[in-house]
Design an enzyme around this catalytic site. Structure first.
Site, mmCIF file in Angstrom:
data_model
loop_
_atom_site.group_PDB
_atom_site.id
_atom_site.type_symbol
_atom_site.label_atom_id
_atom_site.label_comp_id
_atom_site.label_asym_id
_atom_site.label_seq_id
_atom_site.Cartn_x
_atom_site.Cartn_y
_atom_site.Cartn_z
ATOM 1 N N HIS A 84 15.091 1.137 2.950
ATOM 2 C CA HIS A 84 16.045 -0.021 3.683
ATOM 3 C C HIS A 84 16.334 -1.076 2.644
ATOM 4 C CE1 HIS A 84 16.222 1.116 7.877
ATOM 5 N NE2 HIS A 84 15.114 1.909 7.695
ATOM 6 N N HIS A 165 7.288 5.698 -1.212
ATOM 7 C CA HIS A 165 7.966 5.603 0.326
ATOM 8 C C HIS A 165 8.530 6.973 0.738
ATOM 9 C CE1 HIS A 165 9.267 2.567 3.273
ATOM 10 N NE2 HIS A 165 10.529 3.363 3.254
ATOM 11 N N HIS A 198 6.938 4.160 4.679
ATOM 12 C CA HIS A 198 8.108 5.134 5.187
ATOM 13 C C HIS A 198 7.884 5.760 6.621
ATOM 14 C CE1 HIS A 198 12.030 6.833 5.516
ATOM 15 N NE2 HIS A 198 11.526 7.974 5.530
#
Length: 338
Positions: A84, A165, A198
């Site tokens: 993100h 992640h 994640h």
């Protein structure tokens, strides 16, 4: 004894509603305060500190103020990009905060003969060596893992932490079967701690050659499902890792995000009028003052339309009774009539 905090998926700026924005910042501040209170040496954030690469500057300003408090307390912050807060088009806010000297991105690499070679950052206070691979949009980091030069990382001596992640294929839960993941073999072997992000579920795992693979889950919430899970009573927070030459202890530290109330209703076999009355009856039993309420309605109505059930009315009723926020999940509600 050296200690560090491992947290991930903070998702600052994920919500438009002012109440949820305040709660997510409150949760972040509480986590940072707890790190100071515990006298930790450093904090490692395994991606998604922010929900977007260029978030609202008011949210950034509030986060930076709290991060400066950690710096003044002698606690360094290390991080990698999450899917993100990575920005493929321009500079991410993570880069800006690093330039300001408030955190260090430990995912530093260069391309050498078609391979990706990572550098290790040595924490000056504890001697721990940190590295990792940042995330990219839509799981594109898997290409980087395929090209990763692992030998130099595996041969490095000392206490080592690898941050990533991504979901791990061998650890993928059934409800995330469609998620793109990477096999554990993509990570270098022999590190003392694998700091994952994640996956919005907490867990400490062991796989052959990978002694401690850890996911702390979200610190607050990034999505509606997170609100549901928290409202049901799932603890949120981060891990505190004690170490010397090896990991001595991994303990979960809870951060109080919000007081939640959860209601799940199965409308199967009920008509829309019956369902509406019974849902309201369930909600009337709750003391919702100061709470975040998660309402999940599923099943197939025997008569009437789903639109006959006034979910906006439920929201208004709960808000009037003091609920801070009402999250409604009716995605699995259908009607035989429809």
């Amino acid at each position: 004894m050296n200690k560090f905090a491992h947290m991930s998926d903070i998702h600052l700026g994920a919500h438009r509603e002012p109440v949820l924005q305040q709660l997510e910042l409150k949760c972040f501040n509480l986590a940072m305060d707890k790190c100071v209170e515990l006298g930790l040496d450093f904090v490692l954030i395994s991606g998604d500190l922010f929900h977007v690469g260029i978030p609202d500057l008011g949210i950034v300003n509030a986060a930076v103020k709290k991060m400066r408090e950690l710096q003044e307390a002698g606690i360094r912050i290390y991080a990698i990009y999450g899917s993100h807060d990575y920005n493929p088009a321009s500079t991410s806010v993570i880069d800006v905060i690093e330039t300001a000297g408030l955190l260090t991105n430990v995912s530093k690499w260069k391309e050498l003969k078609g391979k990706i070679r990572l550098s290790l950052f040595r924490d000056p206070k504890t001697g721990a060596k940190l590295t990792g691979l940042s995330a990219r949009k839509i799981g594109l980091e898997s290409k980087h893992y395929e090209l990763l030069e692992k030998r130099n990382l595996e041969e490095e001596e000392g206490f080592k932490i690898f941050a990533f992640h991504s979901g791990i294929t061998e650890l993928k839960p059934p409800h995330l079967s469609e998620m793109e993941t990477i096999p554990i073999s993509y990570l270098p072997r022999g590190f003392d701690y694998y700091a994952g992000g994640h996956i919005h579920e907490r867990g400490v795992f062991r796989l052959p050659g990978y002694e401690r693979v850890v996911f702390p889950g979200p610190l607050f919430t990034g999505y509606g499902r997170d609100i549901e899970v928290t409202a049901r009573g799932e603890k949120r927070g981060f891990y505190v890792v004690s170490f010397e030459d090896r990991v001595k202890k991994v303990e979960f530290t809870q951060v109080e995000g919000f007081d939640g109330k959860y209601v799940e209703y199965d409308a199967t076999g009920k008509n829309s009028m019956q369902a509406a009355k019974e849902i309201q009856k369930e909600l009337d039993r709750l003391d919702v003052s100061g709470s975040v309420v998660a309402l999940k309605v599923r099943g197939e109505l025997s008569g009437g339309k789903t639109s006959d059930i006034s979910f906006s009315g439920f929201r208004s009723n709960l808000t009037d009774r003091g609920a801070l926020h009402v999250y409604v999940n009716r995605h699995a509600l259908t009607s035989k009539e429809y």
